[in-house]
Enzyme design. Structure first.
Site, PDB file in Angstrom:
ATOM      1  N   LYS A 125       0.878  -1.183   0.000  1.00 54.87           N
ATOM      2  CA  LYS A 125       0.000   0.000   0.000  1.00 54.87           C
ATOM      3  C   LYS A 125       0.908   1.224   0.000  1.00 54.87           C
ATOM      4  O   LYS A 125       2.063   1.144   0.412  1.00 54.87           O
ATOM      5  CB  LYS A 125      -0.894   0.001   1.249  1.00 54.87           C
ATOM      6  CG  LYS A 125      -2.191   0.728   1.068  1.00 54.87           C
ATOM      7  CD  LYS A 125      -3.255  -0.118   0.386  1.00 54.87           C
ATOM      8  CE  LYS A 125      -4.488   0.698   0.079  1.00 54.87           C
ATOM      9  NZ  LYS A 125      -5.612  -0.129  -0.355  1.00 54.87           N
ATOM     10  N   ASP A 165      -7.017   4.217  -4.608  1.00 53.72           N
ATOM     11  CA  ASP A 165      -7.654   4.055  -3.288  1.00 53.72           C
ATOM     12  C   ASP A 165      -8.258   5.434  -2.992  1.00 53.72           C
ATOM     13  O   ASP A 165      -8.538   6.207  -3.931  1.00 53.72           O
ATOM     14  CB  ASP A 165      -6.636   3.619  -2.218  1.00 53.72           C
ATOM     15  CG  ASP A 165      -7.287   3.145  -0.917  1.00 53.72           C
ATOM     16  OD1 ASP A 165      -7.724   1.999  -0.843  1.00 53.72           O
ATOM     17  OD2 ASP A 165      -7.393   3.946   0.043  1.00 53.72           O
TER      18      ASP A 165
END
Ligand code: NAP
Length: 393
Positions: A125, A165
């Site tokens: 991430k 995201d």
């Protein structure tokens, strides 16, 4: 469980204050209890610590120039959690509350989520504490270029594959990809979420939201229910929420409310296709508040106070905004109301206390690691009975 407790205490000492990361690790360790007893090598090979510690935490300075010609400095990150199964893969978040703790929790969860899809993908991430709200397109472009200028050396289609995201959609992916392409002098699938005309996959935008609703459908079917006419609350009004709402509408459920960071909107009779088109325009194109969708004639009203959303009588709840949006009090209210299902579109939207309440209740609970994995490439192709798997680019 003694072993899990010892490893968790060590991590608590090492990373005191990293509350989201520690929360995510604790939840996984607790759920692994029965497995640890069956597999003694987890202990002898120290697997819990080895999977909880990310492989790499990359943090860097992102210097970029705003429209007034001033230099701004943000913190950029890429957390490469684990690549045991394949190249690192996971989204990028641009939001002011991004910290190493938030990204470490997301990267940790991503490892399990990608593994569950059965695809050969590791977990990662990244992102930055940059707030895209109120920025011009040129500022966002300059920021993305500056982020990639530093990060590109750690990425690649066999190495580490970012995606979107919170705060990162197709436009940002375009700016990031364009910069990577120039720096690496190659057109490779190292970023997912690209536009379909320049290397992206059909259905990538819809995949996470649609996948969530397919997951909920199977779960309900298994328990003898269907989504038809069920009153649903969807939190958030971004990429995941809007496509979840679209699929719910197709499944003849009634989406009675959505929320965003400014409040929530109530559709007493459920959203229609026209409402959904307006929602896409206001949120995905213009980036305005849900307030812009008020229609007094149809009693579609906007409410500023987030807590009043939970007074609505619903049967299914799809939290799709952000982490820890449902606390113990809300969970108790939902359980008391007798809702049927909570299916997580967001990552870790329930606090640990809320999760405890829901797990003890009769509510069907779909955890995000399984139910929001559609973006990685696990979704149902129309007319196929079981979810299909492919890697979305
Ligand atoms: P997004 O397009 O940026 O949408 C996020 C939405 O949540 C926005 O409407 C935002 O409001 C709202 N929101 C954010 N913080 C909030 C808060 N504190 N209170 C109320 N509303 C809030 O992001 P996304 O891609 O849909 O991601 C949403 C969640 O799904 C995240 O947890 C993400 O990690 C997870 N997820 C995403 C994907 C994917 O493919 N995109 C895949 C798996 C999981 P504003 O519109 O006012 O900003």
């Amino acid at each position: 469980m003694k072993q899990a407790q010892a490893v968790f205490e060590l991590l608590q000492e090492r990373y005191a204050g990293e509350k989201e990361y520690l929360q995510a690790v604790k939840e996984v360790f607790e759920s692994l209890g029965p497995l640890l007893e069956q597999r003694p090598h987890f202990k002898t090979e120290n697997l819990l610590l080895r999977i909880a510690e990310p492989d790499r935490v990359i943090s860097f300075k992102v210097c970029w120039q705003n429209d007034a010609g001033e230099w701004e400095v943000n913190r950029g990150y890429r957390i490469q959690a684990n690549n045991a199964l394949g190249p690192y893969k996971g989204g990028l978040r641009f939001h002011p509350n991004v910290t190493p703790s938030v990204l470490k929790f997301l990267a940790f969860e991503q490892t399990f989520k990608n593994a569950l899809t059965g695809l050969p993908l590791g977990g990662a991430k990244g992102g930055a504490d940059f707030n895209p709200k109120g920025r011009s397109e040129a500022e966002i472009r300059r920021f993305c270029q500056a982020w990639m200028l530093e990060a590109y050396k750690y990425l690649g289609h066999f190495r580490d594959i970012p995606a979107g995201d919170i705060g990162v959609g197709e436009r940002e992916i375009g700016f990031l990809f364009g910069t990577y392409k120039k720096l690496s002098d190659s057109f490779e699938g190292m970023l997912t979420g690209k536009g379909v005309t320049w290397g992206g996959s059909q259905l990538r935008s819809e995949a996470t939201g649609y996948g969530l609703v397919y997951f909920a459908t199977y779960m309900l079917e298994d328990a003898g229910y269907s989504l038809k006419n069920k009153r649903c609350i969807v939190t958030g009004a971004g990429k995941v929420s809007i496509y979840a709402a679209e699929k719910l509408l197709q499944e003849e459920a009634k989406v009675i409310a959505l929320s965003d960071s400014s409040g929530w909107i109530h559709y007493p009779d459920g959203i229609t296709e026209e409402d959904l088109d307006q929602l896409k325009e206001v949120k995905l194109v213009k980036g305005e508040s849900l307030n812009a969708l008020v229609d007094k004639e149809r009693n579609i009203l906007f409410h500023k106070e987030p807590e009043t959303l939970w007074e609505l009588q619903a049967q299914c709840v799809f939290p799709c905004a952000t982490q820890n949006e449902i606390d113990r009090k809300i969970a108790q209210q939902l359980a008391k109301q007798g809702i049927l299902l909570i299916a997580e579109g967001a990552n870790m939207p329930l606090t640990s206390e809320a999760q405890e309440v829901i797990l003890k209740s009769k509510v069907l609970y779909a955890p995000g690691k399984a139910s929001n994995a559609g973006g990685g490439g696990c979704f149902r192709v129309r007319n196929e009975p079981k979810p299909s798997r492919c890697i979305l680019v």
